[in-house]
Scaffold this motif. Structure first.
Motif, PDB file in Angstrom:
ATOM      1  N   LYS A 239     -60.685  20.732 -71.798  1.00 18.47           N
ATOM      2  CA  LYS A 239     -60.095  19.500 -71.285  1.00 18.47           C
ATOM      3  C   LYS A 239     -58.669  19.788 -70.821  1.00 18.47           C
ATOM      4  CE  LYS A 239     -62.669  16.219 -74.161  1.00 18.47           C
ATOM      5  NZ  LYS A 239     -62.617  15.331 -75.340  1.00 18.47           N
ATOM      6  N   GLU A 240     -58.359  19.366 -69.595  1.00 19.60           N
ATOM      7  CA  GLU A 240     -56.990  19.519 -69.104  1.00 19.60           C
ATOM      8  C   GLU A 240     -56.032  18.631 -69.877  1.00 19.60           C
ATOM      9  OE1 GLU A 240     -59.573  18.823 -67.246  1.00 19.60           O
ATOM     10  OE2 GLU A 240     -59.891  20.597 -65.985  1.00 19.60           O
ATOM     11  N   GLU A 241     -56.543  17.466 -70.276  1.00 21.22           N
ATOM     12  CA  GLU A 241     -55.724  16.514 -71.032  1.00 21.22           C
ATOM     13  C   GLU A 241     -56.567  15.911 -72.150  1.00 21.22           C
ATOM     14  OE1 GLU A 241     -53.094  12.410 -70.418  1.00 21.22           O
ATOM     15  OE2 GLU A 241     -54.236  13.263 -68.748  1.00 21.22           O
ATOM     16  N   VAL A 242     -56.160  16.157 -73.366  1.00 20.95           N
ATOM     17  CA  VAL A 242     -56.850  15.593 -74.519  1.00 20.95           C
ATOM     18  C   VAL A 242     -56.316  14.189 -74.757  1.00 20.95           C
ATOM     19  CG1 VAL A 242     -57.339  15.831 -76.967  1.00 20.95           C
ATOM     20  CG2 VAL A 242     -57.169  17.868 -75.529  1.00 20.95           C
ATOM     21  N   LYS A 243     -57.207  13.220 -74.727  1.00 13.62           N
ATOM     22  CA  LYS A 243     -56.779  11.828 -74.843  1.00 13.62           C
ATOM     23  C   LYS A 243     -57.286  11.203 -76.137  1.00 13.62           C
ATOM     24  CE  LYS A 243     -56.806  10.888 -69.845  1.00 13.62           C
ATOM     25  NZ  LYS A 243     -57.385  10.031 -68.777  1.00 13.62           N
ATOM     26  N   GLY A 244     -56.427  10.385 -76.712  1.00 12.04           N
ATOM     27  CA  GLY A 244     -56.843   9.453 -77.755  1.00 12.04           C
ATOM     28  C   GLY A 244     -57.432  10.050 -79.010  1.00 12.04           C
TER      29      GLY A 244
ATOM     30  N   ARG B  88     -65.303   9.974 -75.037  1.00  5.37           N
ATOM     31  CA  ARG B  88     -64.405  10.930 -75.682  1.00  5.37           C
ATOM     32  C   ARG B  88     -63.375  11.462 -74.690  1.00  5.37           C
ATOM     33  NH1 ARG B  88     -66.285  13.387 -80.413  1.00  5.37           N
ATOM     34  NH2 ARG B  88     -68.404  12.854 -81.035  1.00  5.37           N
ATOM     35  N   THR B  89     -63.867  11.802 -73.489  1.00  6.87           N
ATOM     36  CA  THR B  89     -63.001  12.400 -72.478  1.00  6.87           C
ATOM     37  C   THR B  89     -61.970  11.410 -71.954  1.00  6.87           C
ATOM     38  OG1 THR B  89     -64.752  13.937 -71.814  1.00  6.87           O
ATOM     39  CG2 THR B  89     -62.959  13.572 -70.248  1.00  6.87           C
TER      40      THR B  89
ATOM     41  N   GLY C  20     -64.342  16.714 -80.581  1.00  8.80           N
ATOM     42  CA  GLY C  20     -63.607  16.153 -79.453  1.00  8.80           C
ATOM     43  C   GLY C  20     -63.165  17.185 -78.438  1.00  8.80           C
ATOM     44  N   SER C  21     -63.451  18.456 -78.673  1.00 10.73           N
ATOM     45  CA  SER C  21     -62.974  19.518 -77.781  1.00 10.73           C
ATOM     46  C   SER C  21     -63.942  19.738 -76.622  1.00 10.73           C
ATOM     47  CB  SER C  21     -62.812  20.827 -78.559  1.00 10.73           C
ATOM     48  OG  SER C  21     -64.080  21.298 -78.988  1.00 10.73           O
ATOM     49  N   GLY C  22     -63.469  20.469 -75.612  1.00  7.80           N
ATOM     50  CA  GLY C  22     -64.325  20.869 -74.501  1.00  7.80           C
ATOM     51  C   GLY C  22     -64.768  19.705 -73.628  1.00  7.80           C
ATOM     52  N   LYS C  23     -65.495  20.054 -72.570  1.00  5.05           N
ATOM     53  CA  LYS C  23     -65.994  19.023 -71.666  1.00  5.05           C
ATOM     54  C   LYS C  23     -67.289  19.487 -71.018  1.00  5.05           C
ATOM     55  CE  LYS C  23     -63.430  20.671 -67.594  1.00  5.05           C
ATOM     56  NZ  LYS C  23     -62.426  20.340 -66.554  1.00  5.05           N
TER      57      LYS C  23
END
Length: 672
Positions: A353-358, A390-391, A451-454
């Motif tokens: 993920k370029e930006e981990v949110k929330g 999640r993303t 929550g990691s990765g996409k």
């Protein structure tokens, strides 16, 4: 996603001399019943106590739903067994009666007639003749008879389900090459084949949809008169009587919420239950992720898909909890650094993920367990499960502190780790560090791992099909394992020593290679997703590290032990496997997922298995544990307004289960 607790893992905290709370209740079959203490409940403000009470009532009203989801005859069988148990007038020392009582207790524990972890059907230790004789002596009005049905007809219908090993033998079948729907007893499909179910949902999916609903999550897929369609679980639909009562208590809870955000969460959940609309469910999930300031929190609904052989349909569960403020400081530190962990992960950059949110994480105190979290439960949860939520919006992760505390204190001094650890060095390391490293692995698994990765654009979230749960759990476990030794953990002040991680590494490898086998019947394969995950990881690194003897299975005095020779090289192997698992997940590579799981996660070495079972038997322990809930009693004034809520822990196992059967059992015998 959830983290399950293995009582066999050996990560045991020391019980304090001052804690006089009785955590153990009873033991039978392969099960031990425990209590958990709701630390801090008495100090909560009245409004929060009232909120917990209402949410707990909403939780308990869903019990019948899970029984029915686990098998179409489970509700009626449970009621028949309870009638036999409570109305029996014969010799209670009779072997048939004793075995019938044990069978009923196992049905209660597993929410049905199949083992909660291994999925195989229980073998009754009592005879059909004995059971029929007991039933025939009971007043028919006390039996779960349908209109116009005789006792003989009821027995003819139900007895093969209980006594014939060929009828509905497995609740969830994961055997490669078989029709997983036709060979599974779970009640998520009726009259359809696996191919028909997959075709039905594939036609609904739009590969261009970047915010897809969780197709099939809240319905039974059926085929009637040649037509395949969904029977949706909603008010006015399937399971309506139970859902109506859940909604009733949710509305009560809505009236005493802590803030507007929490009220909006409950309101949206009610709307979802009333409509069955999965878009409303997504809206509820997004609202729930945003609720970060409430002290009281809950899960209530069709959540995890482990019970569906295709990994689509969700079992009903509920957890009511409140925040452990002091312990949460640890998880908040981890979640605050989520972007650093994502950036430094060993996976390919295109899968990050370029930006981990929330990302939020906390340690909680469980107040009530229900549905698929009762009596056997998780020690950590990360939700929601939808990848796009999640993303775009983030996720909430929890570690359930009072449950791990109860597990640890009940298991203190049982001799398990001493039996299976290679040497005194591993035992001392476990005693010194296992309490914190086990908690940290759970934190990393839930807070960051899930929550990691996409997923790459266009990847179907269900592309891995029956292998998805195992791959996802392995991904989260590997994320935690990879980062436990990292200097970042020391720098953040959340691990006491750079060597502390070795306690969790050893425990994990010992468990994945050997000791979790105590949960498998001789001749069986590994079936449950969390167990498959652990064996996959352990067996893969054992094989890949063999040339350098990173990890070995060695003999000492004729017994098998795990020996780790190079902890840093082991970490590197965990990182390599994490990179491949993330690639499989991101690309939806079904073939690679299948190959990994079938090669490393399923088969059991029969000689090693026999040895482990023999050594474990000497310890006189139960490999599975579950919990009784506390009891909440309300005090009201003359006008009916609640003036206090008290918690007590005196209810016995059979007493609680029979009470739940009386007070929280609104579904009919058959739900069609």
């Amino acid at each position: 996603m959830i983290v399950s607790f293995l009582s066999s893992c050996g990560n045991l905290k020391k019980a304090t001399e001052t804690d006089k709370f009785d955590y153990t209740v009873e033991k039978f079959a392969d099960l031990q019943i425990l209590r958990y203490k709701v630390h801090g409940f008495d100090e909560l403000p009245l409004k929060q106590k009232e909120l917990i009470y209402y949410l707990s009532q909403a939780a308990l009203e869903g019990r019948d739903i899970l029984f029915d989801q686990n098998g179409k005859y489970n509700v009626i069988i449970r009621r028949l067994l309870e009638a036999a148990y409570t109305n029996y007038s014969g010799d209670k020392k009779d072997t048939n009666y004793v075995n019938m009582e044990t069978y009923l207790k196992r049905v209660w524990f597993s929410n049905g007639i199949h083992h909660h972890y291994g999925y195989e059907k229980f073998v009754p230790g009592f005879t059909p003749e004995f059971f029929k004789g007991v039933i025939e002596k009971i007043d028919p009005s006390k039996l779960p008879l349908e209109k116009g049905q005789t006792v003989a007809q009821l027995c003819d219908e139900i007895f093969p389900v209980i006594f014939d090993p060929k009828v509905m033998p497995k609740r969830v079948n994961q055997a490669d090459g078989e029709d997983l729907i036709l060979t599974s007893a779970s009640n998520y499909y009726e009259g359809v084949t696996q191919a028909e179910a997959e075709d039905f949902y594939n036609k609904l999916k739009d590969p261009k949809d970047t915010t897809p609903i969780s197709y099939g999550l809240n319905s039974r897929l059926v085929k009637e008169n040649g037509k395949v369609f969904e029977k949706v679980w909603k008010v006015g639909g399937l399971y309506s009587p139970a859902l109506e009562k859940i909604v009733y208590w949710l509305k009560k809870a809505e009236s005493v919420t802590e803030n507007d955000t929490q009220k909006a969460v409950i309101s949206k959940l009610i709307e979802y239950y009333n409509t069955g609309d999965l878009k409303k469910f997504d809206e509820y999930c997004i609202q729930w992720v945003k609720d970060l300031n409430s002290h009281v929190d809950f899960v209530n609904g069709f959540t995890e898909n482990y019970g569906d052989p295709l990994g689509m349909k969700a079992s009903w569960e509920s957890l009511v909890n409140f925040k452990d403020v002091e312990a949460t400081k640890r998880t908040e530190t981890i979640s605050a650094n989520a972007q650093w962990f994502e950036d430094h992960s060993p996976v390919d950059k295109k899968f990050k993920k370029e930006e981990v949110k929330g990302v939020s994480a906390k340690v909680i105190t469980a107040a009530i367990l229900a549905g698929d979290l009762y009596p056997a439960t998780a020690i950590g949860i990360n939700l929601p499960n939808a990848n796009w939520i999640r993303t775009q919006h983030g996720s909430k992760s929890v570690t359930i502190g009072n449950l791990t505390d109860a597990y640890n204190k009940a298991a203190h001094g049982n001799g398990f780790f001493e039996e299976f650890a290679y040497s005194k060095a591993e035992i001392e390391m476990n005693d010194k560090y296992a309490d914190i490293t086990n908690d940290l692995h759970t934190d990393l698994h839930e807070c960051l791992g899930h929550g990691s990765g996409k997923l790459l654009p266009g990847t179907d979230p269900n592309a891995l099909k029956a292998y998805d749960s195992t791959i996802e759990e392995a991904r989260a476990d590997l994320f935690g394992l990879y980062y436990l030794p990292d200097q970042k953990m020391v720098d953040l002040g959340i691990i006491p020593s750079a060597d502390a991680f070795k306690a969790e590494y050893y425990s994990f490898m010992m468990n994945g290679l050997m000791t979790q086998l105590v949960r498998i019947q001789p001749g069986n394969n590994v079936e449950e997703a969390h167990m498959r995950n652990r064996q996959l990881i352990a067996r893969w690194v054992l094989e890949k590290g063999a040339p350098e003897k990173v990890v070995e299975l060695v003999k000492k005095d004729g017994e098998t032990f795990v020996r780790i020779n190079d902890y840093q090289k082991l970490r590197n192997l965990f990182g390599q496997l994490l990179a491949e698992i993330q690639r499989i997940k991101s690309e939806g590579d079904y073939a690679a997922a299948r190959n990994l799981v079938e090669a490393y996660a399923v088969k059991v070495d029969p000689e090693l298995h026999k040895e482990i079972l023999s050594r474990y038997e000497k310890l006189n322990l139960a490999p599975y544990k579950g919990f009784l809930n506390p009891v909440y009693d309300v005090t009201t004034d003359k006008g009916g307004k609640i003036t206090d809520v008290k918690v007590s822990y005196n209810e016995g196992y059979a007493e609680q289960m029979l009470r739940y059967g009386r007070e929280y059992s609104s579904l009919p015998n058959r739900n069609e």
